[in-house]
Write a protein that holds these residues in place. Structure first.
Motif, PDB file in Angstrom:
ATOM      1  N   ASP A   2      -7.196  75.665  36.124  1.00 19.48           N
ATOM      2  CA  ASP A   2      -8.135  74.556  36.234  1.00 19.48           C
ATOM      3  C   ASP A   2      -7.940  73.504  35.144  1.00 19.48           C
ATOM      4  O   ASP A   2      -8.511  72.439  35.211  1.00 19.48           O
ATOM      5  CB  ASP A   2      -9.567  75.076  36.222  1.00 19.48           C
ATOM      6  N   ARG A   3      -7.116  73.788  34.114  1.00 23.01           N
ATOM      7  CA  ARG A   3      -6.855  72.821  33.041  1.00 23.01           C
ATOM      8  C   ARG A   3      -5.393  72.394  33.073  1.00 23.01           C
ATOM      9  O   ARG A   3      -4.519  73.149  33.483  1.00 23.01           O
ATOM     10  CB  ARG A   3      -7.136  73.428  31.677  1.00 23.01           C
ATOM     11  N   LYS A   4      -5.149  71.176  32.588  1.00 22.36           N
ATOM     12  CA  LYS A   4      -3.784  70.661  32.534  1.00 22.36           C
ATOM     13  C   LYS A   4      -3.105  70.984  31.207  1.00 22.36           C
ATOM     14  O   LYS A   4      -1.948  70.682  31.013  1.00 22.36           O
ATOM     15  CB  LYS A   4      -3.787  69.144  32.724  1.00 22.36           C
ATOM     16  N   TYR A   5      -3.833  71.588  30.283  1.00 24.24           N
ATOM     17  CA  TYR A   5      -3.280  71.858  28.965  1.00 24.24           C
ATOM     18  C   TYR A   5      -3.723  73.238  28.489  1.00 24.24           C
ATOM     19  O   TYR A   5      -4.638  73.843  29.036  1.00 24.24           O
ATOM     20  CB  TYR A   5      -3.739  70.800  27.962  1.00 24.24           C
ATOM     21  N   ASN A   6      -3.056  73.732  27.463  1.00 27.09           N
ATOM     22  CA  ASN A   6      -3.359  75.028  26.880  1.00 27.09           C
ATOM     23  C   ASN A   6      -4.141  74.786  25.589  1.00 27.09           C
ATOM     24  O   ASN A   6      -3.604  74.292  24.615  1.00 27.09           O
ATOM     25  CB  ASN A   6      -2.051  75.764  26.610  1.00 27.09           C
ATOM     26  N   ASP A   7      -5.420  75.145  25.560  1.00 27.86           N
ATOM     27  CA  ASP A   7      -6.293  74.891  24.417  1.00 27.86           C
ATOM     28  C   ASP A   7      -6.576  76.198  23.684  1.00 27.86           C
ATOM     29  O   ASP A   7      -7.627  76.816  23.852  1.00 27.86           O
ATOM     30  CB  ASP A   7      -7.593  74.236  24.899  1.00 27.86           C
ATOM     31  N   LEU A   8      -5.614  76.635  22.865  1.00 30.90           N
ATOM     32  CA  LEU A   8      -5.745  77.915  22.176  1.00 30.90           C
ATOM     33  C   LEU A   8      -6.923  77.934  21.204  1.00 30.90           C
ATOM     34  O   LEU A   8      -7.700  78.887  21.170  1.00 30.90           O
ATOM     35  CB  LEU A   8      -4.453  78.255  21.436  1.00 30.90           C
ATOM     36  N   ILE A   9      -7.048  76.896  20.408  1.00 32.76           N
ATOM     37  CA  ILE A   9      -8.133  76.844  19.425  1.00 32.76           C
ATOM     38  C   ILE A   9      -9.482  76.779  20.139  1.00 32.76           C
ATOM     39  O   ILE A   9     -10.434  77.463  19.757  1.00 32.76           O
ATOM     40  CB  ILE A   9      -7.946  75.660  18.461  1.00 32.76           C
ATOM     41  N   GLY A  10      -9.559  75.962  21.192  1.00 35.07           N
ATOM     42  CA  GLY A  10     -10.803  75.881  21.967  1.00 35.07           C
ATOM     43  C   GLY A  10     -11.177  77.223  22.573  1.00 35.07           C
ATOM     44  O   GLY A  10     -12.351  77.602  22.595  1.00 35.07           O
ATOM     45  N   ASP A  11     -10.200  77.983  23.062  1.00 38.53           N
ATOM     46  CA  ASP A  11     -10.457  79.309  23.631  1.00 38.53           C
ATOM     47  C   ASP A  11     -10.982  80.273  22.567  1.00 38.53           C
ATOM     48  O   ASP A  11     -11.912  81.048  22.821  1.00 38.53           O
ATOM     49  CB  ASP A  11      -9.191  79.878  24.262  1.00 38.53           C
TER      50      ASP A  11
END
Length: 112
Positions: A2-11
């Motif tokens: 569902d996202r276009k990017y990988n947000d490791l810190i946000g996760d």
């Protein structure tokens, strides 16, 4: 996905329950107007200048200038011209300078 990017810190923040729980001086602080008007390179130049950073070609220009003022021999001129060659290879083309000879040494002192 569902996202276009990988947000490791946000996760990681979401897992700990701290994603939108910010405290401190950064929350809700508006960006400066000049930050939004300039591009990334202009912002970098301004911050670098404020921090006292000089590009390598400007440092070399100052060094060459000092050497020209104390130059007395052909051997010193050879070393200066070697530095001028390096300077011309790294500076913007509009700032390139000619080599120095004993005949144009006084003129070079004014130019550098």
């Amino acid at each position: 996905m569902d996202r276009k990017y990988n947000d490791l810190i946000g996760d990681i923040l979401k897992e700990k329950g701290e994603k939108d729980n910010f405290e401190g001086e950064g929350k809700g602080k508006p960006l400066k107007k000049d930050y939004l008007e300039m591009d990334v390179y202009q912002n970098f130049q301004r911050m670098a200048k404020d921090a006292g950073f000089l590009p390598p070609w400007l440092k070399l220009q100052k060094e060459i200038s000092e050497l020209i003022y104390i130059c007395k021999t052909e051997k010193e001129l050879k070393a200066i011209n070697k530095k001028i060659k390096k300077y011309n290879s790294i500076c913007p083309s509009s700032f390139q300078k000619n080599f120095v000879t004993m005949e144009n040494l006084e003129k070079a002192k004014k130019l550098w």
